[in-house]
Design an enzyme around this catalytic site. Structure first.
Site, PDB file in Angstrom:
ATOM      1  N   ARG A   1      -2.309  -5.907  -8.477  1.00 19.46           N
ATOM      2  CA  ARG A   1      -1.312  -7.023  -8.320  1.00 19.46           C
ATOM      3  C   ARG A   1      -1.393  -8.155  -9.242  1.00 19.46           C
ATOM      4  O   ARG A   1      -0.230  -8.674  -9.587  1.00 19.46           O
ATOM      5  CB  ARG A   1      -1.261  -7.559  -6.978  1.00 19.46           C
ATOM      6  CG  ARG A   1      -0.840  -6.794  -5.686  1.00 19.46           C
ATOM      7  CD  ARG A   1      -1.459  -7.192  -4.436  1.00 19.46           C
ATOM      8  NE  ARG A   1      -2.892  -6.892  -4.539  1.00 19.46           N
ATOM      9  CZ  ARG A   1      -3.641  -7.172  -3.428  1.00 19.46           C
ATOM     10  NH1 ARG A   1      -3.349  -7.326  -2.378  1.00 19.46           N
ATOM     11  NH2 ARG A   1      -5.120  -7.015  -3.398  1.00 19.46           N
TER      12      ARG A   1
ATOM     13  N   LYS B   1     -14.054  -9.444   6.955  1.00 20.78           N
ATOM     14  CA  LYS B   1     -13.955 -10.697   7.617  1.00 20.78           C
ATOM     15  C   LYS B   1     -12.671 -10.852   8.542  1.00 20.78           C
ATOM     16  O   LYS B   1     -11.404 -10.384   7.737  1.00 20.78           O
ATOM     17  CB  LYS B   1     -13.695 -11.890   6.422  1.00 20.78           C
ATOM     18  CG  LYS B   1     -14.768 -13.018   6.945  1.00 20.78           C
ATOM     19  CD  LYS B   1     -14.730 -14.030   5.437  1.00 20.78           C
ATOM     20  CE  LYS B   1     -13.644 -14.895   5.185  1.00 20.78           C
ATOM     21  NZ  LYS B   1     -13.824 -15.484   3.995  1.00 20.78           N
TER      22      LYS B   1
ATOM     23  N   HIS C   1       0.734  -1.320   0.047  1.00 21.91           N
ATOM     24  CA  HIS C   1       0.108  -0.152  -0.026  1.00 21.91           C
ATOM     25  C   HIS C   1       0.883   1.376   0.059  1.00 21.91           C
ATOM     26  O   HIS C   1       0.448   2.105  -0.683  1.00 21.91           O
ATOM     27  CB  HIS C   1      -0.992   0.016   1.272  1.00 21.91           C
ATOM     28  CG  HIS C   1      -2.060  -1.113   1.218  1.00 21.91           C
ATOM     29  ND1 HIS C   1      -2.062  -1.639   2.356  1.00 21.91           N
ATOM     30  CD2 HIS C   1      -3.038  -1.396   0.457  1.00 21.91           C
ATOM     31  CE1 HIS C   1      -3.284  -2.532   2.263  1.00 21.91           C
ATOM     32  NE2 HIS C   1      -3.784  -2.305   0.923  1.00 21.91           N
TER      33      HIS C   1
ATOM     34  N   SER D   1      -2.965  -7.642   2.761  1.00 19.95           N
ATOM     35  CA  SER D   1      -3.430  -7.427   4.222  1.00 19.95           C
ATOM     36  C   SER D   1      -3.897  -8.818   4.743  1.00 19.95           C
ATOM     37  O   SER D   1      -3.648  -9.261   5.879  1.00 19.95           O
ATOM     38  CB  SER D   1      -4.361  -6.404   4.508  1.00 19.95           C
ATOM     39  OG  SER D   1      -3.834  -5.098   3.890  1.00 19.95           O
TER      40      SER D   1
END
Ligand code: ADP
Length: 173
Positions: free
Chosen positions: A100, A51, A27, A137
């Site tokens: 990505r 989640k 990031h 993440s």
């Protein structure tokens, strides 16, 4: 000699929205490179539930602010509800997102089309750097919660808070 009117460059504000649970070096790479393309940048932390979240939106904002402290032309804010509404409220001209992989692309493409259709806002993509192209993440939360070392992939302050958070969760059972 060219005698046409000189076009005045427009001031461009970008918004970089995401969950950032937690912020990663990937990031940060997008943020630093995005900063060079725009006049200012708002890092917008979504409050919508995710989640297996580890940090509250307020904690995520706090960490990002700490990491980016002193970096000019950057603001960090949390938002609730529709991202494009927040973008409009903040007078952002473009949305910045990172890509990505092809999987990211498929999702991001649909998201960008939707955001343009519903709010008329353009999205600009930055390709992940080779170094962090596999960093997410979600994976960081998973690997760290199983005891893996993710210190190369996240800023030091995040790693420390991550370890403390996981230890606390473990204590609670
Ligand atoms: P979201 O939940 O909205 O996908 P994320 O916090 O996961 O939010 O990501 C925010 C943006 O950053 C997304 O555009 C995502 O593709 C991009 N991103 C995440 N990790 C990386 C990385 N390692 N390199 C480049 N872009 C990334």
């Amino acid at each position: 000699m060219y005698k046409g009117k000189c076009m005045q460059k427009k001031y461009i504000r970008a918004i970089f929205p995401g969950s950032f649970d937690p912020i990663t070096n990937g990031h940060l790479d997008v943020i630093q490179r995005g900063r060079n393309l725009f006049d200012d940048l708002i890092v917008a932390v979504g409050k919508s539930p995710i989640k297996n979240a580890l940090f509250t939106p307020e904690e995520r904002v706090e960490m990002i602010k700490e990491i980016l402290a002193g970096t000019p032309r950057i603001r960090v804010e949390a938002f609730d509800g529709l991202m494009v509404d927040f973008a409009r409220q903040k007078k952002a001209d473009v949305i910045l997102r990172g890509i990505r992989s092809l999987t990211d692309f498929q999702y991001e493409f649909r998201l960008a089309m939707t955001n343009r259709a519903v709010a008329g806002i353009e999205t600009v993509f930055i390709m992940a750097s080779a170094e962090y192209g596999f960093t997410s993440s979600t994976l960081i939360r998973e690997v760290a919660s199983l005891g893996g070392d993710v210190s190369n992939l996240i800023p030091k302050v995040v790693n420390e808070r991550l370890k403390r958070r996981l230890a606390k969760l473990k204590d609670k059972g």
